[in-house]
Design a protein around this motif. Structure first.
Motif, PDB file in Angstrom:
ATOM      1  N   ILE B  65       0.981  -0.883  -0.046  1.00  0.00           N
ATOM      2  CA  ILE B  65       0.198   0.261  -0.016  1.00  0.00           C
ATOM      3  C   ILE B  65       0.712   1.488   0.452  1.00  0.00           C
ATOM      4  O   ILE B  65       1.963   0.750   0.200  1.00  0.00           O
ATOM      5  N   ARG B  66       0.760   2.138  -0.789  1.00  0.00           N
ATOM      6  CA  ARG B  66       1.025   4.112  -1.105  1.00  0.00           C
ATOM      7  C   ARG B  66       0.231   4.143  -0.737  1.00  0.00           C
ATOM      8  O   ARG B  66      -0.452   4.409  -1.276  1.00  0.00           O
ATOM      9  N   GLN B  67       0.780   5.273  -0.173  1.00  0.00           N
ATOM     10  CA  GLN B  67      -0.423   6.364  -0.042  1.00  0.00           C
ATOM     11  C   GLN B  67       0.324   7.879   0.083  1.00  0.00           C
ATOM     12  O   GLN B  67       1.301   8.497   0.066  1.00  0.00           O
ATOM     13  N   ARG B  68      -1.458   8.696  -0.663  1.00  0.00           N
ATOM     14  CA  ARG B  68      -0.888  10.486  -1.220  1.00  0.00           C
ATOM     15  C   ARG B  68      -1.772  11.258  -0.371  1.00  0.00           C
ATOM     16  O   ARG B  68      -3.022  10.992  -0.337  1.00  0.00           O
ATOM     17  N   PRO B  90       3.594  11.942   0.559  1.00  0.00           N
ATOM     18  CA  PRO B  90       4.581  11.748   1.345  1.00  0.00           C
ATOM     19  C   PRO B  90       5.685  12.589   1.131  1.00  0.00           C
ATOM     20  O   PRO B  90       5.649  13.164  -0.029  1.00  0.00           O
TER      21      PRO B  90
END
Lengths: 473, 273
Positions: B65-68, B90
């Motif tokens: 999971i990557r979050q912005r 990030p």
């Protein structure tokens, strides 16, 4: 660069005529009044406001480099960088940003100290720790809007132009060439203390710059890995010369009168992004004035690095057509000095004017792929004598960038080729984003061509780099 | 006489698909036509301007999971829509910004810019790249620009029946790109959407790629009336080809506070928030 007489140079210490003196004094008064107003406004803005948010972020970057030439392949360097960033926000829209950099390097030939550090202004110079580390306040500025103006005051980077990897208008800040052009421009640009005031006037966005901080390009010194040796950049030893003495840098010393000033007008007009740029600055490359004298041992050459002013007038444009983006920038330099050809010229330099431009064409017809070509040309006008460099110098570049797996993988190919000398640089890079704040990469930089060329001079410094970058918030 | 019969037969052969389409479109039990539904969707009140936070969560097939986190602003200048998105986190993507001018005139191509902090430069982007995926998400640049609307300049819409999305009855419309070139540009050969005809918002959409394979499904999970305007709060996009998915969650939605005109230009992109 250099010669026997300094006749082409205006005497910086000459006595000023009284009326001219009065004019300069009134200009200085205007400067002072302006600076006072700006500083008072900045302080009032900050102190009249309450802090409502503070952010801290940091990056840790570590890389290992291997060098390769036709003779060997060895570990060249490891580098460790910490970049903390603080942002304070106030309730009146003012913002204070501080960005630092601590860098440790494990190879003498790339040591932070191995640069022409006299080119730094005393206010911008990093703190060198031993011969392997440096601590630098990279940026420190306050931003605040006020009526129709937007002020950014402090140490900062200002970037002009639309070219990639080649600089025509991106010359407001000087640059460190400690690693030639291999460092990212964001890292190699030398931020300066300056006032940056933006506004809008009759549909034009205007940007006024006042740069009292006199820092110049930083070059690698003797025995460093990227010490320039090309005859295009340094005077070459000549027959009969028994000794060479390099004098200390002669720096402009007047804080106000030696300031650089700049103005940019920009607007969006019928699909075109247009800018007009003007900069009155000291050329960021030191001019190597030469003075020759005959001694009992033979010919003695004194080299005195100096800085000279130039007016820069230019502009840039970009527009999109279907899958294509056309962009370009152009600059005219009123006073340029080039290394002269042959020993006949008095100071080793030939004065002239210069026009530089870049035309770029980007194509994005394939999914997640950008292909971009550029032509860069520099033309010397009105040369006073023959120069080492050609009258017209051309470099072409090609960039291919492709992303995969939702931008987690990025592949990049860059080629820069000088068509006059036939030398160039090929760069390959693959990066992978493991997590939001964790990225690794592998890259290769290969020089080719004649040692006399800007790129070919580093033909023995091809390198392979492995790097990791972590972010903290 | 024979000739007349032949003409009737020929007309029937060529007119049949058209007649069939009209029957499917306008008179599936007296439902509104696809174009009418599209017009309802596009005339829905979106507010003159809006500011909101948008959290983007990107998940790959293996569960990574990557979050912005972003802040976005949209404002209408007469019929021209301008949207700007600033990335806040990030660290490795912070300060990236995307700006688009969407013109009402279908003959005018949009203008788009991307600010890349690593270069500290604003790069002009070709609007023909609108089928490219937007900064690692499963939304294309075109999807980001359209938000909850549909493009009648690019698609012919027809009603193909009724539908049910999460318990809400709706109308099902199908969009076919007007030309092959548009299909190639957008990367879609067909779309089908279930439209909530009480509030005229799309509840779910499916997209087929240009080889006619099911490409992705968009589901709007949370719709709320904020300051009098129906607003999507959560969107899920699932890419069936890659197994990648993207979740978009809106918060701090504000239609009332003024949004400065000056934020929609390239200098503001460089300055960031």
């Amino acid at each position: 660069m250099g010669s026997n007489t300094l006749s082409v140079l205006p005497d910086a210490n000459r006595k000023l005529q009284p009326d001219k003196k009065r004019l300069l004094t009134s200009q200085a008064d205007c400067y002072f009044a302006f600076i006072r107003a700006a500083i008072i406004t900045a302080l009032c803005t900050l102190f009249s406001a309450s802090l409502y948010a503070a952010q801290w972020q940091s990056s840790v970057i570590s890389s290992v480099l291997w060098s390769a030439s036709s003779h060997n392949f060895k570990q060249q360097n490891y580098q460790f960088t910490v970049e903390p960033e603080f942002i304070l926000r106030f309730d009146n829209n003012a913002k204070l940003t501080a960005l630092g950099r601590l860098r440790s390097i494990g190879l003498d030939a790339l040591s932070p100290e191995g640069v022409t550090d006299k080119a730094y202004s005393p206010f911008s110079k990093p703190l060198f720790i031993g011969n392997s580390s440096e601590l630098e306040l990279r940026e420190f500025y306050v931003e605040f809007p006020s009526d129709n103006f937007y002020f950014t005051l402090g140490k900062q980077q200002v970037v002009w132009g639309k070219a990639d990897g080649l600089k025509v208008l991106d010359i407001v800040n000087p640059q460190s060439y400690r690693e030639f052009i291999l460092e990212d421009f964001d890292d190699s640009r030398i931020p300066q203390w300056l006032a940056n005031i933006e506004s809008n006037f009759r549909g034009w966005d205007t940007q006024f710059l006042w740069i009292p901080d006199q820092s110049y390009h930083i070059l690698a010194t003797d025995d460093a890995l990227y010490t320039p040796t090309s005859p295009l950049m340094l005077p070459q030893s000549q027959a009969g010369v028994s000794s060479v003495e390099v004098k200390p840098f002669k720096r402009p010393a007047r804080t106000l009168m030696d300031s650089d000033v700049g103005l940019r007008l920009s607007r969006f007009w019928r699909g075109w992004d247009l800018t007009l740029n003007y900069l009155y600055q000291y050329d960021n490359f030191a001019l190597l004035y030469q003075r020759r004298s005959l001694t009992s041992h033979g010919l003695h050459v004194e080299i005195e690095p100096q800085y000279r002013r130039t007016h820069v007038l230019g502009g840039s444009f970009s527009n999109a057509f279907d899958h294509w983006v056309l962009r370009g920038e152009l600059a005219y330099f009123s006073n340029r000095y080039f290394l002269a050809e042959g020993p006949s010229t008095s100071n080793g330099l030939a004065k002239g004017e210069e026009i530089s431009y870049v035309i770029g064409l980007d194509w994005a017809g394939l999914e997640n792929t950008l292909i971009s070509g550029q032509l860069f040309q520099s033309v010397v006008l009105n040369r006073q004598s023959a120069t080492i460099r050609d009258k017209t110098d051309s470099t072409v570049s090609l960039l291919v960038n492709h992303t995969l797996l939702n931008d987690t993988i990025e592949l990049r190919f860059v080629c820069l080729a000088n068509t006059n000398i036939g030398d160039g640089l090929v760069r390959l890079r693959a990066s992978y984003e493991w997590q939001d704040n964790l990225k690794t990469w592998i890259s290769n930089d290969t020089y080719y061509g004649s040692r006399e060329g800007i790129f070919g001079q580093f033909d023995n410094n091809d390198r392979l780099t492995l790097g990791i970058e972590m972010g903290f918030e | 006489m024979k000739q007349t019969h032949l003409i009737i037969v020929l007309i029937s052969i060529f007119a049949l698909p058209v007649l069939a389409q009209n029957l499917t479109d306008s008179n599936v039990n007296g439902l509104p036509t696809g174009e009418e539904i599209a017009a309802h969707i596009n005339s829905r009140d979106e507010g003159k301007a809006v500011s909101r936070k948008l959290k983007i969560e990107m998940r790959d097939r293996s569960g990574k999971i990557r979050q912005r986190e972003t802040m976005s602003y949209r404002k209408y200048f007469a019929k021209e829509k301008r949207t700007v998105i600033f990335y806040l986190a990030p660290k490795n993507i912070k300060d990236t910004a995307f700006l688009t001018y969407d013109y009402n005139d279908p003959d005018l191509a949009d203008d788009q810019w991307l600010y890349l902090p690593a270069l500290r430069k604003v790069r002009r982007i070709s609007a023909s790249d609108r089928g490219d995926y937007f900064l690692g998400t499963d939304m294309t640049y075109e999807d980001i620009k359209l938000e909850t609307r549909v493009s009648t300049a690019d698609f012919n819409f027809q009603t193909i029946g009724t539908c049910n999305a999460k318990g809400k009855p709706g109308l099902k419309i199908e969009g076919i790109p007007k030309t092959q070139e548009i299909a190639r540009e957008l990367g879609y050969s067909k779309t089908q959407s279930c439209v909530d005809n009480e509030i005229w918002m799309v509840r779910t959409s499916q997209f087929w790629d240009i080889k006619d394979n099911l490409l992705k499904t968009v589901t709007i999970n949370d719709i709320e009336k904020i300051q009098g305007i129906w607003t999507q709060k959560n969107i899920e996009v699932e890419n069936h080809k890659t197994g990648h998915s993207t979740g978009l969650t809106f918060s701090e939605v504000d239609y009332r506070s003024s949004v400065a005109d000056g934020i929609f230009n390239t200098n503001a992109m460089k300055r960031g928030l």
